[in-house]
Design a protein around this motif. Structure first.
Motif, PDB file in Angstrom:
ATOM      1  N   ALA A 392       0.830  -1.200   0.000  1.00 43.42           N
ATOM      2  CA  ALA A 392       0.000   0.000   0.000  1.00 43.42           C
ATOM      3  C   ALA A 392       0.869   1.256   0.000  1.00 43.42           C
ATOM      4  CB  ALA A 392      -0.925  -0.004   1.210  1.00 43.42           C
ATOM      5  N   PHE A 394       3.846   1.608  -1.305  1.00 42.73           N
ATOM      6  CA  PHE A 394       4.401   1.825  -2.642  1.00 42.73           C
ATOM      7  C   PHE A 394       3.326   2.350  -3.587  1.00 42.73           C
ATOM      8  CE2 PHE A 394       5.402   0.344  -6.975  1.00 42.73           C
ATOM      9  CZ  PHE A 394       6.527   1.127  -7.189  1.00 42.73           C
ATOM     10  N   TYR A 395       2.129   1.821  -3.451  1.00 43.00           N
ATOM     11  CA  TYR A 395       1.021   2.274  -4.300  1.00 43.00           C
ATOM     12  C   TYR A 395       0.806   3.783  -4.128  1.00 43.00           C
ATOM     13  CZ  TYR A 395      -3.584   1.926  -6.619  1.00 43.00           C
ATOM     14  OH  TYR A 395      -4.647   2.049  -7.474  1.00 43.00           O
ATOM     15  N   LEU A 396       0.782   4.229  -2.888  1.00 46.91           N
ATOM     16  CA  LEU A 396       0.579   5.652  -2.616  1.00 46.91           C
ATOM     17  C   LEU A 396       1.754   6.479  -3.148  1.00 46.91           C
ATOM     18  CD1 LEU A 396      -0.775   5.394   1.040  1.00 46.91           C
ATOM     19  CD2 LEU A 396      -2.100   5.996  -0.971  1.00 46.91           C
ATOM     20  N   ARG A 397       2.966   5.978  -2.929  1.00 41.81           N
ATOM     21  CA  ARG A 397       4.152   6.719  -3.383  1.00 41.81           C
ATOM     22  C   ARG A 397       4.203   6.789  -4.902  1.00 41.81           C
ATOM     23  NH1 ARG A 397       9.348   4.403  -0.525  1.00 41.81           N
ATOM     24  NH2 ARG A 397      10.286   6.297  -1.372  1.00 41.81           N
ATOM     25  N   SER A 398       3.741   5.722  -5.546  1.00 43.22           N
ATOM     26  CA  SER A 398       3.775   5.707  -7.008  1.00 43.22           C
ATOM     27  C   SER A 398       2.815   6.740  -7.606  1.00 43.22           C
ATOM     28  CB  SER A 398       3.421   4.317  -7.543  1.00 43.22           C
ATOM     29  OG  SER A 398       2.013   4.137  -7.511  1.00 43.22           O
ATOM     30  N   ARG A 399       1.982   7.341  -6.750  1.00 48.21           N
ATOM     31  CA  ARG A 399       1.098   8.407  -7.228  1.00 48.21           C
ATOM     32  C   ARG A 399       1.636   9.788  -6.877  1.00 48.21           C
ATOM     33  NH1 ARG A 399       0.027   4.680 -10.007  1.00 48.21           N
ATOM     34  NH2 ARG A 399      -1.911   3.507  -9.931  1.00 48.21           N
ATOM     35  N   GLY A 400       2.857   9.796  -6.342  1.00 44.60           N
ATOM     36  CA  GLY A 400       3.485  11.083  -6.048  1.00 44.60           C
ATOM     37  C   GLY A 400       3.355  11.521  -4.602  1.00 44.60           C
ATOM     38  N   ILE A 401       2.805  10.648  -3.772  1.00 43.51           N
ATOM     39  CA  ILE A 401       2.657  10.995  -2.354  1.00 43.51           C
ATOM     40  C   ILE A 401       3.949  10.613  -1.621  1.00 43.51           C
ATOM     41  CG2 ILE A 401       1.323  10.537  -0.254  1.00 43.51           C
ATOM     42  CD1 ILE A 401      -1.082   9.969  -2.113  1.00 43.51           C
ATOM     43  N   GLY A 402       4.553  11.567  -0.960  1.00 40.46           N
ATOM     44  CA  GLY A 402       5.827  11.337  -0.284  1.00 40.46           C
ATOM     45  C   GLY A 402       5.711  10.258   0.776  1.00 40.46           C
ATOM     46  N   GLU A 403       6.829   9.653   1.113  1.00 44.87           N
ATOM     47  CA  GLU A 403       6.784   8.514   2.028  1.00 44.87           C
ATOM     48  C   GLU A 403       6.145   8.870   3.373  1.00 44.87           C
ATOM     49  OE1 GLU A 403      10.514   6.562   2.690  1.00 44.87           O
ATOM     50  OE2 GLU A 403       9.556   4.945   3.846  1.00 44.87           O
ATOM     51  N   GLU A 405       4.050  11.293   4.130  1.00 43.40           N
ATOM     52  CA  GLU A 405       2.610  11.521   3.965  1.00 43.40           C
ATOM     53  C   GLU A 405       1.872  10.196   3.720  1.00 43.40           C
ATOM     54  OE1 GLU A 405       1.488  14.503   4.482  1.00 43.40           O
ATOM     55  OE2 GLU A 405      -0.627  14.114   4.018  1.00 43.40           O
ATOM     56  N   LEU A 409      -1.093   8.693   5.870  1.00 39.22           N
ATOM     57  CA  LEU A 409      -2.403   8.326   5.317  1.00 39.22           C
ATOM     58  C   LEU A 409      -2.825   6.928   5.770  1.00 39.22           C
ATOM     59  CD1 LEU A 409      -2.719   9.337   1.536  1.00 39.22           C
ATOM     60  CD2 LEU A 409      -4.205  10.005   3.415  1.00 39.22           C
ATOM     61  N   LEU A 410      -1.863   6.012   5.764  1.00 43.48           N
ATOM     62  CA  LEU A 410      -2.177   4.638   6.155  1.00 43.48           C
ATOM     63  C   LEU A 410      -2.499   4.537   7.644  1.00 43.48           C
ATOM     64  CD1 LEU A 410       0.364   2.528   4.068  1.00 43.48           C
ATOM     65  CD2 LEU A 410      -2.038   2.967   3.602  1.00 43.48           C
TER      66      LEU A 410
END
Lengths: 454, 248
Positions: A392, A394-403, A405, A409-410
């Motif tokens: 999850a 990596f999925y978020l980071r792959s959308r441009g969300i910094g680690e 953040e 979020l999680l």
């Protein structure tokens, strides 16, 4: 006996403290409060402070928190507090009736007496004198001082707290917000005792906020008895945000008659040691009990939740959902028990405890426990202890969300499952903000308060 | 836009990609085909920056920068997008919140203020229509309980929201019925511009009936063994991958 030398010593000190102050305690308290002290004394003398040899306290090393010097207040602190200012800074826009409890005493500045619909909110001691019939019928009827030395200790020293009475067929117009404040110049031992009685068909929303106003050490032993009459619906949400030197032991005894509903959500943010004990007894058919808890802890915090749901009647449902996020050296425990008695058929009882450990030093002990004597029931329990999901992340980071953040979020999503269950909408919003700040490390214990101490 | 040179990638010490060379220019659509286990998804994940895929040799230049030095989030902020073969379920994070956070992180990276609530809603409404995503889905947690088709639509929706420069779609067609496939392809086609590019990874030729590629590459055992125009896809469909294997 499971007593260590230390727990014997603590017990001896507390007993002598009681003996020295029995006169003052009894003079200051109503007759009915005093009525139960003798039995409590006997039970406490037998049980003492639970040590880790006691199964229910196995993961909560309480004794060290009882060591050291604490003052005891036998009279209400004359310290003047503007109820309005605390209310404002604490939970803004929350349209509630607010009462303040200072160091365990119902504050004299509270607007007391009757609210609309004949709802009574007043000090516990006052209620014991003004409403002896109601009081006598419920006080110390649900809190079993034989089960836990700390319950006995509370009854032994009980002087004041909040009394709430909701008459039959009455809906409380606004939520009642009880703000427990600790404020003193020295370390302080505090005993709080509350009694909430909701008669048949009554509806009550109660919010409790626990705060410390100073950086003293506080050792609070709080106990709340809640009675839900037939068809009564009670929500009881709690926000625990005390300083990290404080120890808060908190017992909630819920007694439900048929068709009643109890929803309780506890959010533990700050506090050195927080121990919550919930005992819910369904003493009539078709009851529903929902107990939720969220704890976010770091540094050396310890948060322990103990739950016992006692299905003594058929056709009841109960849900326990407790979630924790632990960082640094924080430790926690969950000990949840579902008891289904012999004739309590057609019960549905569920229990879940999920935990996230953010550091290698954080520890969580979880112990689900079912004890079932009926044969036609649906029960389940589950517990997990894990880390944030890397897929999850990596999925978020792959959308441009910094680690950072993405992690936030999680964590927020994990916590939100509990926060979303808070009954009072505006309180929910406020708690969302607080949880948000807490997870980002921006919330310290005192920064949301206008009162500057020291 | 993208130059891959002699790229070797290992996972747990096992070499999966054994020297990939590929160049993608603006405005182009490349299809990468190949049998299962040939390394297609490894290539996609390595380009997106998945840490468990270790680049042991070679280089990847993206927009004149060394792509391999960038974190996954910076790759995304610079316009790279990976459509996942298996989109991850994230309980508790709503699609709305997810996309708002992502867009604002992109904007922060570019030195822009956070998007206004009304602009965000407008943007979202447009893109939802593009892929036929319903509001009842966007209000839910990311991919939680979504059907296979809904998950893939959600990938294209995210792509539309983030307007990437280079989109890599990893088996976006797998698990889709023909209607969902058409919607997904339509979304991709509508997002095609002269200044962006797409790499479509697929096992079947089927998707390429709807997304017409400029180039087709066949990946086999970690190497691109054949590159040609779109007619290669048809040839593969006809002859199967055994043809490539025997030609080897």
């Amino acid at each position: 006996m499971d007593e260590s030398a230390l727990s014997l010593e603590l017990k001896r000190d507390l007993i002598s403290l009681f003996r020295q102050n029995t006169g003052a305690l009894e003079t200051n308290s109503g007759r009915i409060l005093n009525l139960y002290r003798e039995r409590a004394f006997h039970d406490f003398d037998k049980l003492g402070i639970p040590s880790t040899k006691n199964e229910a306290y196995r993961y909560t090393p309480l004794e060290k928190y009882f060591q050291g010097n604490y003052d005891v207040e036998l009279n209400a602190n004359p310290f003047k507090i503007d109820v309005g200012s605390v209310f404002k800074c604490d939970v803004p826009e929350l349209d509630t009736d607010v009462v303040l409890v200072l160091n365990g005493f119902f504050h004299s500045g509270n607007k007391t007496g009757q609210l609309s619909g004949g709802v009574i909110v007043c000090g516990l001691n006052e209620a014991s004198v003004r409403f002896p019939d109601i009081f006598h019928k419920h006080y110390s009827h649900y809190a079993d001082s034989e089960a836990d030395g700390l319950v006995a200790l509370n009854t032994l020293f009980a002087q004041d707290g909040v009394f709430v009475y909701i008459p039959p067929n009455t809906v409380m117009e606004k939520p009642l917000q009880i703000i427990n404040l600790s404020h003193s110049l020295k370390n302080l031992r505090i005993t709080r005792r509350n009694l909430i009685v909701a008669e048949e068909n009554a509806v009550a929303n109660i919010v409790v906020c626990d705060h410390t106003l100073c950086n003293q050490r506080y050792l609070a032993n709080s106990l709340t008895e809640i009675f839900a009459g037939e068809n009564a619906r009670i929500s009881f949400d709690r926000l625990q945000n005390e300083n990290n030197l404080s120890t808060q032991i908190n017992h909630v005894f819920i007694h439900q008659l048929q068709n009643s509903l109890f929803n309780g959500t506890s959010i533990s943010l700050h506090g050195g040691l927080i121990r919550n004990n919930f005992y819910a007894r369904q003493d009539g058919p078709n009851c529903e009990t929902n107990l939720n808890g969220l704890f976010l802890c770091d540094d050396k915090q310890h948060v322990a939740n103990y739950v016992l749901v006692d299905h003594a009647s058929p056709h009841g449902t109960s849900n326990q959902l407790f979630k924790g996020i632990l960082d640094n050296d924080a430790t926690g425990s969950f000990n949840g028990k579902i008891l289904v008695r012999k004739d309590a058929q057609k019960i549905q009882a569920y229990q879940k405890n999920n935990n996230l450990l953010l550091s290698s030093a954080a520890r969580m002990n979880t112990k689900p426990h079912l004890e079932i004597y009926a044969d036609d029931v649906k029960c389940s329990h589950g517990a997990t202890v894990g880390q944030l999901d890397n897929e999850a992340l990596f999925y978020l980071r792959s959308r441009g969300i910094g680690e950072k953040e993405a992690r936030f979020l999680l964590m927020y999503a994990f916590a939100n499952e509990i926060v979303s269950r808070i009954s009072v909408p505006i309180l929910k919003e406020r708690i969302i903000e607080l949880v948000d700040k807490r997870l980002r490390g921006e919330l310290s214990k005192c920064n949301n308060c206008d009162i500057r101490c020291g | 836009m993208l130059q891959i040179k002699d790229l070797h990638v290992s996972i747990d010490g096992k070499e999966i990609l054994k020297g990939i060379d590929l160049e993608v220019k603006a405005g182009e659509v490349h299809a990468i085909m190949g049998p299962n286990g040939s390394g297609k998804s490894t290539l996609a994940a390595a380009l997106a920056g998945r840490e468990m895929f270790a680049v042991t040799k070679g280089s990847v230049t993206y927009m004149n920068e060394n792509l391999l030095e960038l974190s996954p989030e910076d790759r995304a902020r610079k316009g790279l997008f990976l459509g996942f073969q298996y989109p991850v379920e994230i309980p508790g994070v709503s699609i709305v919140n997810f996309m708002k956070t992502a867009i604002n992180e992109h904007r922060k990276f570019k030195g822009l203020e956070p998007i206004s609530a009304s602009d965000f809603l407008k943007h979202m409404r447009e893109k939802k229509e593009l892929v036929g995503l319903t509001s009842s889905l966007t209000n839910r947690s990311v991919n939680e309980g979504f059907s296979g088709g809904e998950k893939k639509k959600n990938e294209i929706f995210q792509m539309a929201m983030l307007e990437p420069i280079l989109a890599i779609l990893d088996e976006t067609d797998s698990g889709l019925d023909i209607d969902a496939l058409k919607i997904v392809a339509q979304g991709v086609n509508q997002l095609r511009r002269k200044d962006n590019a797409t790499i479509v990874i697929t096992h079947y030729q089927r998707l390429l009936e709807y997304i017409v590629p400029d180039f087709v590459h066949v990946l086999y055992k970690g190497r691109i063994v054949k590159s040609s125009g779109k007619e290669l896809a048809l040839e593969l469909e006809e002859k199967g991958y055994d043809w490539i294997k025997t030609e080897e």
